[in-house]
Design an enzyme around this catalytic site. Sequence first.
Site, PDB file in Angstrom:
ATOM      1  N   GLU A 191       0.804  -1.232   0.000  1.00  0.00           N
ATOM      2  CA  GLU A 191       0.000   0.000   0.000  1.00  0.00           C
ATOM      3  C   GLU A 191       0.832   1.275   0.000  1.00  0.00           C
ATOM      4  OE1 GLU A 191      -0.813  -2.616   1.903  1.00  0.00           O
ATOM      5  OE2 GLU A 191      -2.831  -3.128   1.214  1.00  0.00           O
ATOM      6  N   HIS A 260      -9.956  -4.776  10.951  1.00  0.00           N
ATOM      7  CA  HIS A 260     -10.610  -4.599   9.646  1.00  0.00           C
ATOM      8  C   HIS A 260     -11.933  -3.849   9.757  1.00  0.00           C
ATOM      9  CE1 HIS A 260      -7.697  -7.668   8.562  1.00  0.00           C
ATOM     10  NE2 HIS A 260      -8.023  -7.564   7.304  1.00  0.00           N
TER      11      HIS A 260
END
Lengths: 457, 336
Positions: A191, A260
């Site tokens: 990322e 998450h």
Amino acid sequence: MATEILMPALSPTMEEGTLAKWLVKEGDTVSSGDILAEIETDKATMEFEAVDEGVIGKILIEEGSEGVKVNTPIAVLVEEGEDVPADAGQSAPDAAPAEAPAADAPAVAAPAEAPAAPQTDSSPDWPSDAPMASQTVREALRDAMAEEMRSDEAVFLMGEEVAEYQGAYKISQGLLDEFGDKRVIDTPITEHGFAGIGVGAAFGGLRPIVEFMTFNFAMQAIDQIINSAAKTLYMSGGQMGCPIVFRGPNGAAARVGAQHSQDYAAWYMQIPGLKVAMPYSAADYKGLMKTAIRDPNPVIFLENEILYGRAFDVPQVDDLTVPFGKARIWREGEDVTIVSFGIGMQYALEAAEKLAEDGISAEVIDLRTLRPMDTGAIIKSVMKTNRCVTVEEGWPQPSVGSYISGVLMQEAFDYLDAPVINCTGKDVPMPYAANLEKHALVTTDEVIKAVRDVTYR
Amino acid sequence: MAARRTTKKSNVSADELKAYYRDMLLIRRFEEKAGQLYGMGLIGGFCHLYIGQEAVVVGLEAAAEEGDKRITSYRDHGHMLACGMDPNGVMAELTGREGGYSKGKGGSMHMFSKEKHFYGGHGIVAAQVPLGAGLAFADKYKGNGRVTFTYFGDGAANQGQVYETFNMAALWDLPVIFVIENNQYAMGTAQKRSTSTEDIHTRGAPFGIPGEIVDGMDVLAVKEAGEKAVAHCRSGKGPYILEIKTYRYRGHSMSDPAKYRTREEVQKMREERDPIEAVRAMLLTGKHASEDDLKAIDKEIKEIVNASAEFSKESPEPALEELWTDIYAETAPQNA
């Protein structure tokens, strides 16, 4: 010509220092780069080098002197054979020009009286007779990206599993087939790196759409988002813009645990230079995504996994765009204003429905974008209802709702008949257990209770 | 700035050599002046001087062609001068004035020039590495044949995003030259105390990126290596690494007492390996220039630097309205 050697500032915070030791004496010849003295600053002992060439004509400040102000003459440099002028060292230290008086900063406006109703744009986003078709948020997002990719060759999509896998959440389904692997690019799981490459590509004239599989993973990339994407236009004096969209699901899905399940709305909303969208309906997903791709600034587009599969009516018009900074009133009401965005809207709308059965009329506002935020629409509504409840899934300290509360305190205090209540996710990491997770999120019942509290009913 | 060659030759002309001398001297004198203005309080905050490393940027600029891009860290003044940015605009940015490249809103570490394809000036160590690969990505996407010089230091070489970028740059054959300016100290930490590999460019090998060591105190060696790297990238073979061994004479920033190395070590480099003195000697012994020729260059540079200092003092501070501008672009940027 004789020049004065001045006490240097050797750190960003130094105002005075100790001339610890002279490493030259009167009569010495010095050239650029020679070390003249050791000076103790507020941080350390530093070596002070000569800039000009010449002969040390006179030492004005003895070694060991403490509290020597920056810019005080400490020695006189003369040319070979030149005499030291009689008035050497008599000049007063110049005030550092960096401290030049600046005009007073504009004071924060403090309204003495309740303001007039703010001007807001409540025009329809599409013609009222536009034909409608039912479409999921997932399809609306894909169509928005495909339409913009068709019209602008500089638009491309990159991210993990966006191409051959057709998207981890199937948002990019079909895009690889239509646009090829030059414009729909699978990245490694990296990322920080691909966010930076995306920003660089935007500096280089492209219009990247960077998908994060979820915004939880964008924390690894947040330096590039904030320090590189958001700030460069300002730091470059307007030269270097960064037209880029960072998008992906945000907030809790279902049973995926603490790492998450985080809502980043309040984080990104704080950053000048970013724009932040967090839509609820499929039509707004489509219209705002098209606007985001065309925007010359970096846009954070916060989606929701649970909403991806939900269908809404979407107007079938040629080029559906929705402007940033314009809230949508889903339901008009008289007794209370409920403000929400993203998936929070489902709690807000459910609560309004149930409250109506008990005769409480709630006005429900969907902010759609958080930066810019249509605070005018909220204020205008509160001037009518005199009460406000905010609804979101994110944490309370601080929340989008706490910002709205602050705005209402400062700009609509005289219109409030009750404190604003912020309904938020609980102040805990997201638990895994199904019953705990349900309670960790905001609930419709909590919104109903909050409305009853502010309406005293 | 340095005369750009249009054809490949193994020798440099006297004019080219003089141009490198001039460009390196401009950086040296400019930085000395910046250090002086910092001492007077005219420049604030952080100020990272490039003195000692001049041959790196001047050599690589000699290998670049019009339209090629460059991006670097916060030690960026040399890169800006070498690619032809106006010394007045750079110095006025250092003093935080309206006439600066960023209207005084960026400072020493944050300057840009679209005209000269200089993409900053980045204050976060190694952030410019994926950004540089992104610029190269855009060039490859457009198929315009340009390459991007992405500079970073030996300290930045330990950031994870460098290797994330190596992977993608190799995977996608991006036309990017990774220039590791190895000045041997990451702020105050010597390379051997921070870095497991002796030669940092070897870290490209597992990704399939070729690289080599270059003597960064020899402008001609840098230029030659730069030409090789440019040819590699431009031919579509993907990234290339140049690990340029160089040395900074001054501290990491203005407030660095530099106690991590001896005065003798610095003095030895200055006396034996100075890149400007080396070219000066080459010019004189090869009779490519006379003492008077070089004095004339010295004089010209001194005038340019003094004028930039004057400009940077006289340029007004930015208007208070500037606080509120350039936060959002209204229209699409014309990024090249």
